[in-house]
Design an enzyme around this catalytic site. Structure first.
Site, mmCIF file in Angstrom:
data_model
loop_
_atom_site.group_PDB
_atom_site.id
_atom_site.type_symbol
_atom_site.label_atom_id
_atom_site.label_comp_id
_atom_site.label_asym_id
_atom_site.label_seq_id
_atom_site.Cartn_x
_atom_site.Cartn_y
_atom_site.Cartn_z
ATOM 1 N N HIS A 59 -24.383 60.408 -1.356
ATOM 2 C CA HIS A 59 -23.342 61.243 -1.957
ATOM 3 C C HIS A 59 -23.942 62.524 -2.535
ATOM 4 C CE1 HIS A 59 -19.427 61.102 -4.565
ATOM 5 N NE2 HIS A 59 -19.728 62.340 -4.215
ATOM 6 N N HIS A 61 -23.463 67.003 -2.521
ATOM 7 C CA HIS A 61 -22.687 68.193 -2.149
ATOM 8 C C HIS A 61 -23.694 69.346 -2.106
ATOM 9 C CE1 HIS A 61 -18.714 66.280 -3.189
ATOM 10 N NE2 HIS A 61 -19.486 65.595 -4.003
ATOM 11 N N PHE A 62 -24.213 69.640 -0.917
ATOM 12 C CA PHE A 62 -25.224 70.696 -0.815
ATOM 13 C C PHE A 62 -24.591 72.084 -0.636
ATOM 14 C CE2 PHE A 62 -29.314 68.128 0.329
ATOM 15 C CZ PHE A 62 -29.380 67.683 -0.977
ATOM 16 N N ARG A 63 -23.246 72.161 -0.652
ATOM 17 C CA ARG A 63 -22.515 73.436 -0.774
ATOM 18 C C ARG A 63 -22.704 74.394 0.385
ATOM 19 N NH1 ARG A 63 -19.431 71.215 -4.519
ATOM 20 N NH2 ARG A 63 -20.237 71.217 -6.643
ATOM 21 N N ASN A 93 -16.490 68.745 1.272
ATOM 22 C CA ASN A 93 -15.731 69.823 0.619
ATOM 23 C C ASN A 93 -16.534 71.109 0.494
ATOM 24 O OD1 ASN A 93 -17.305 68.341 -1.202
ATOM 25 N ND2 ASN A 93 -16.100 69.000 -2.958
ATOM 26 N N HIS A 177 -12.820 58.752 -3.271
ATOM 27 C CA HIS A 177 -12.779 59.224 -4.658
ATOM 28 C C HIS A 177 -11.495 58.643 -5.242
ATOM 29 C CE1 HIS A 177 -13.363 62.488 -7.856
ATOM 30 N NE2 HIS A 177 -12.294 61.802 -8.211
ATOM 31 N N HIS A 230 -18.535 56.523 -7.088
ATOM 32 C CA HIS A 230 -18.641 56.711 -8.536
ATOM 33 C C HIS A 230 -17.676 55.888 -9.392
ATOM 34 C CE1 HIS A 230 -15.662 59.638 -7.281
ATOM 35 N NE2 HIS A 230 -16.537 60.550 -6.955
ATOM 36 N N ASP A 302 -23.957 61.897 -6.478
ATOM 37 C CA ASP A 302 -22.842 62.847 -6.546
ATOM 38 C C ASP A 302 -23.372 64.208 -7.024
ATOM 39 O OD1 ASP A 302 -20.400 64.054 -6.404
ATOM 40 O OD2 ASP A 302 -19.484 62.936 -8.052
ATOM 41 N N HIS A 306 -23.221 73.438 -9.859
ATOM 42 C CA HIS A 306 -22.522 74.690 -10.154
ATOM 43 C C HIS A 306 -23.476 75.530 -10.992
ATOM 44 C CE1 HIS A 306 -18.697 73.088 -8.750
ATOM 45 N NE2 HIS A 306 -18.909 72.013 -9.480
HETATM 46 ZN ZN LIG Z 1 -18.744 63.914 -4.962
#
Ligand SMILES: [Zn+2]
Length: 438
Positions: A59, A61-63, A93, A177, A230, A302, A306
């Site tokens: 899990h 999020h490497f964006r 996402n 989620h 999570h 997760d 940011h």
């Molecule tokens: Zn996530």
């Protein structure tokens, strides 16, 4: 000739420990046992050290693509391997979201170019992409489908009918989620006029419990395999406890829900604004009890970076999520040091179970023929997390200044040593796409 021979290593598995030599050749584990006959280019005495498979983080999020001011496949994967995470599965996402063959292949091409960790991807569920999901699943392009029961990410939320249809029409693993959007909407409305509400009041624990109850009903009806991301509350655990092992449901818990709580956090609350929220101590302790009792299946970071500028906005504007891939392993090692769990549980939840749940070929176990993704480490040593050492582009961590386990002595990805004692090597080879047993 072997590439690397680790002598007298204490190998940790969920079932126990054994002392053996491990020889690596061409990116694979070529030998495990007493002294092997062949020679090696490099020989390392691992007396007094433990060896475990590299951590699989299901899990992150490497964006990348689209949000690369927060992270990209290069910085995210460097952060991962520095601290022992050798395989990552990236969430959909991004911008554009990963929802079809075109966007999936485009993301995999970026990862192939930039990632120094081994990598795989999730696809996001939309109201009408079951067909695309099924083809990508059959072709071994995705590890599973991510379903947002809460619309935390804009376009990737589905209404009840669409969720039901997805469960009936699509194949493969569904990662969820689980927060109930109706309850979130209700509480959001109730607090909308407050400039700085408690995040737990806006997204209360009952929203998570309600969504998990609904999932259980869906799984009973459709027999689909579901991985709940999570888990954060005692109530979710209570719902799942009597069903453990009966339904095809597995679970993930994050380090931030295991190591942070609303009562103990002292900094800016926006920094730990995350969905689902950081919960009260009571929930945090229930999660640890579940880890100890083997009631949770995987640790996932997760990792959702940011920038500090973004987090400096007011409560309503500040984005949810925090970096975590780089602190996953050292935080858990520190928990081992303090007796919260054994190394066996750590290996089970970081390596063996993720490899099984995501059906990863060659991962999660130290055996002949497996991929040479390994961590050589010492137990019982700790250090303080320094912001200056972080590789994540976000450049911060909620655990700055906190005690963490010492970095791994050596991290090996596909047979190559990529980090030593928390320092990355100069030339890092590219990671490889994972393959799935289908
Ligand atoms: Zn996530």
């Amino acid at each position: 000739m072997y590439d690397l021979l680790l002598r007298d290593a204490t190998i940790v598995q969920s079932t126990g420990r054994l002392v053996a030599d491990i020889a690596l050749e061409d990116g694979k584990i070529a030998y495990v046992g007493g002294s092997p006959g062949g020679k090696a280019k490099e020989e390392v005495s691992a007396i007094g050290h433990f060896v475990m498979p590299g951590v699989i983080d299901g899990h992150v999020h490497f964006r990348d693509p689209g949000l690369t001011h927060k992270e990209d496949w290069s910085t995210g994967s460097r952060a991962a391997v520095r601290m022992g995470v050798t395989t990552v599965l990236d969430m959909p996402n991004t911008v554009p979201p990963t929802v079809d063959a075109k966007t999936a292949k485009a993301k995999l091409a970026i990862a192939a170019e930039r990632s120094v960790a081994n990598y795989g991807i999730w696809i996001g569920a939309t109201a009408d992409n079951a067909k695309a999901i099924n083809k990508l699943w059959d072709d071994g392009v995705i590890c599973g489908t991510k379903l947002f029961l809460a619309h935390t990410t804009g376009t990737l939320g589905l209404d009840d009918d669409a969720v039901h249809k997805l469960f009936l029409d699509s194949k493969g693993l569904i990662g969820v989620h689980a927060e109930d959007q109706r309850l979130l909407d209700k509480h959001h409305k109730a607090h909308a006029k407050e400039p700085r509400p408690e995040h737990n009041d806006v997204r209360p624990p009952e929203a998570a419990a309600e969504a998990v109850s609904r999932l259980v009903r869906l799984v009973r009806e459709t027999k689909r395999r579901v991985h709940i991301c999570h888990l954060s509350t005692a109530n979710e655990l209570t719902i799942l406890e009597p069903l453990f092992g009966d339904l095809p449901i597995t679970t993930e818990v994050t380090p931030h829900h295991l190591f942070l709580s609303v009562e103990t956090w002292q900094g800016d609350k926006n920094l730990i604004k995350v969905n689902p929220p950081i919960r009260p101590e009571l929930d945090r302790r229930a999660l640890w009890t579940a880890v100890k009792r083997g009631r949770l299946n995987t640790f996932g970071s997760d990792h959702a970076p940011h920038t500090l500028e973004e987090k400096a906005a007011d409560y309503w504007e500040a984005p949810a999520g925090m970096p975590g891939v780089e602190t996953l392993f050292p935080l858990l090692m520190n928990a081992v040091k303090h007796g919260r769990m054994g190394l066996e549980r750590l290996v089970e939840m970081c390596c063996e179970q993720p490899a099984a749940i995501f059906a990863l070929e060659g991962k999660g176990r130290i055996q002949v023929g497996a991929d040479a993704d390994l961590i050589l480490f010492k137990e019982g040593e700790s250090t303080k997390l320094k912001k200056s050492e972080l590789e994540t582009k976000a450049g911060w961590s909620p655990f700055e200044g906190k005690e963490i386990g010492a970095p791994p002595v050596r991290v090996i990805v596909n047979g190559h040593t990529v980090a030593r004692n928390g320092t990355l090597m100069d030339d890092l080879p590219k990671g490889q796409a994972v393959t799935y047993k289908r």
